[in-house]
Design a protein around this motif. Structure first.
Motif, mmCIF file in Angstrom:
data_model
loop_
_atom_site.group_PDB
_atom_site.id
_atom_site.type_symbol
_atom_site.label_atom_id
_atom_site.label_comp_id
_atom_site.label_asym_id
_atom_site.label_seq_id
_atom_site.Cartn_x
_atom_site.Cartn_y
_atom_site.Cartn_z
ATOM 1 N N THR A 221 -52.593 57.661 58.392
ATOM 2 C CA THR A 221 -53.232 58.537 57.411
ATOM 3 C C THR A 221 -54.705 58.153 57.268
ATOM 4 N N LEU A 222 -55.432 58.938 56.467
ATOM 5 C CA LEU A 222 -56.867 58.694 56.305
ATOM 6 C C LEU A 222 -57.155 57.312 55.735
ATOM 7 N N SER A 223 -56.383 56.886 54.745
ATOM 8 C CA SER A 223 -56.650 55.588 54.128
ATOM 9 C C SER A 223 -56.480 54.455 55.131
ATOM 10 N N VAL A 224 -55.483 54.570 56.010
ATOM 11 C CA VAL A 224 -55.300 53.558 57.053
ATOM 12 C C VAL A 224 -56.456 53.625 58.043
ATOM 13 N N GLY A 225 -56.888 54.833 58.371
ATOM 14 C CA GLY A 225 -58.016 54.987 59.284
ATOM 15 C C GLY A 225 -59.290 54.388 58.730
ATOM 16 N N VAL A 226 -59.534 54.570 57.435
ATOM 17 C CA VAL A 226 -60.722 53.977 56.812
ATOM 18 C C VAL A 226 -60.635 52.455 56.846
ATOM 19 N N SER A 227 -59.446 51.921 56.612
ATOM 20 C CA SER A 227 -59.270 50.464 56.663
ATOM 21 C C SER A 227 -59.547 49.926 58.068
ATOM 22 N N LEU A 228 -59.037 50.624 59.081
ATOM 23 C CA LEU A 228 -59.302 50.199 60.463
ATOM 24 C C LEU A 228 -60.783 50.298 60.782
ATOM 25 N N LEU A 229 -61.422 51.337 60.270
ATOM 26 C CA LEU A 229 -62.857 51.521 60.527
ATOM 27 C C LEU A 229 -63.659 50.362 59.946
ATOM 28 N N ASN A 230 -63.285 49.911 58.764
ATOM 29 C CA ASN A 230 -64.000 48.806 58.128
ATOM 30 C C ASN A 230 -63.863 47.513 58.921
ATOM 31 N N ARG A 231 -62.748 47.379 59.632
ATOM 32 C CA ARG A 231 -62.554 46.160 60.437
ATOM 33 C C ARG A 231 -63.217 46.274 61.803
ATOM 34 N N GLN A 232 -63.239 47.491 62.342
ATOM 35 C CA GLN A 232 -63.741 47.667 63.705
ATOM 36 C C GLN A 232 -65.257 47.810 63.750
ATOM 37 N N ILE A 233 -65.816 48.526 62.760
ATOM 38 C CA ILE A 233 -67.262 48.800 62.771
ATOM 39 C C ILE A 233 -67.831 48.312 61.449
ATOM 40 N N ALA A 234 -68.266 47.084 61.424
ATOM 41 C CA ALA A 234 -68.713 46.477 60.165
ATOM 42 C C ALA A 234 -70.225 46.493 60.013
ATOM 43 N N THR A 235 -70.947 47.085 60.968
ATOM 44 C CA THR A 235 -72.409 47.019 60.918
ATOM 45 C C THR A 235 -73.053 48.383 60.705
#
Length: 272
Positions: A221-235
């Motif tokens: 879901t979107l919330s999981v996708g946002v969490s993954l995004l925060n871990r993958q692209i932190a800059t």
């Protein structure tokens, strides 16, 4: 009279300042989502973007599969909305019908409100796994289909519907299903709006359960996708703000549209 007017003005100013302070993080998020990366990391930071761009929203959908996450989330929300009708029927039954065991059953409904969701996750997972519903959108949505709190709200609201009105419909020859659909539901629009908002928020914000049930990233879901995004692209703060805006704005839009009914529903259900 003058003193009262001065007090009202002071209270209005204080409330206005409080509203601005509360809304500032949301405004920062929205403005940050359309800033170029160079502006989002600039110091000192600026609230308004100098060269606004929608590039990061495009990147979310074209490169990071957020279109699929959005579709999954909408599907979970739609399935959850079907539970609103089920909970309305349960609340109507507890409010207007007399049957053996009604009070103990309603007590069990209230007890479920005291049990943390985390406690029931393991048995729920085992049940869904036995039914072959793990790693499916239906398995993600089913546990949120019914809520004891929502049944309680429907029961409280529907208790206020005059019994004479229902009896008149029965005398006219209407069956129970027709009475529920044609009489009870139209009178219950405020509480239906409340439950629609609660169901939308629960489905839209679902994070932990989809993360547990879904092994396939295409079911996130979107919330999981946002969490993954925060871990993958932190800059890239602008990209993160774009994803957060995509999460938050639909909830605010739904609440803004149904706000009047939500307030009325909570008031008429007896909750203060």
């Amino acid at each position: 009279m003058r003193k009262r007017r001065s007090t009202t003005i002071v209270i209005g100013i204080v409330l206005g300042l409080g509203a601005l302070v509360t809304a500032f993080p949301f405004a920062w998020m929205v403005f940050g989502s359309v800033k170029p990366r160079s502006e989002s990391v600039a110091y000192p930071p600026k609230v308004l973007p100098q060269q606004p761009t929608l590039e990061y929203f495009r990147q979310l959908f074209e490169e990071l599969d957020f279109g699929r996450y959005l579709l999954n989330t909408v599907t979970v929300v739609v399935i959850g909305m079907a539970g609103v009708l089920v909970m309305a029927m349960a609340g109507y039954g507890f409010a207007k019908f007399r049957f053996r065991g009604r009070e103990p059953l309603f007590f069990l409904v209230l007890v479920t409100m005291m049990i943390p969701v985390q406690v029931t996750m393991v048995p729920t997972y085992l049940i869904l796994n036995g039914l072959g519903l793990t790693n499916t959108l239906l398995g993600i949505a089913l546990p949120g289909l019914v809520s004891g709190f929502s049944v309680f709200l429907f029961r409280q609201f529907m208790s206020t519907i005059p019994a004479e009105l229902l009896e008149a419909a029965r005398i006219d020859g209407a069956g129970e299903a027709r009475i529920f659909l044609r009489v009870v539901l139209p009178l219950s629009r405020p509480i239906l709006a409340v439950q629609a908002v609660l169901a939308f928020i629960a489905g839209w914000n679902s994070f932990l359960w989809p993360l547990i049930v879904a092994d396939d990233e295409r079911l996130y879901t979107l919330s999981v996708g946002v969490s993954l995004l925060n871990r993958q692209i932190a800059t890239n703060p602008s990209l993160q703000m774009a994803a957060a805006t995509l999460m938050v704005v639909p909830i605010l839009a739904v609440f803004a549209v149904l706000q009047r009914f939500v307030v009325q529903g909570f008031t008429m259900s007896g909750l203060k």
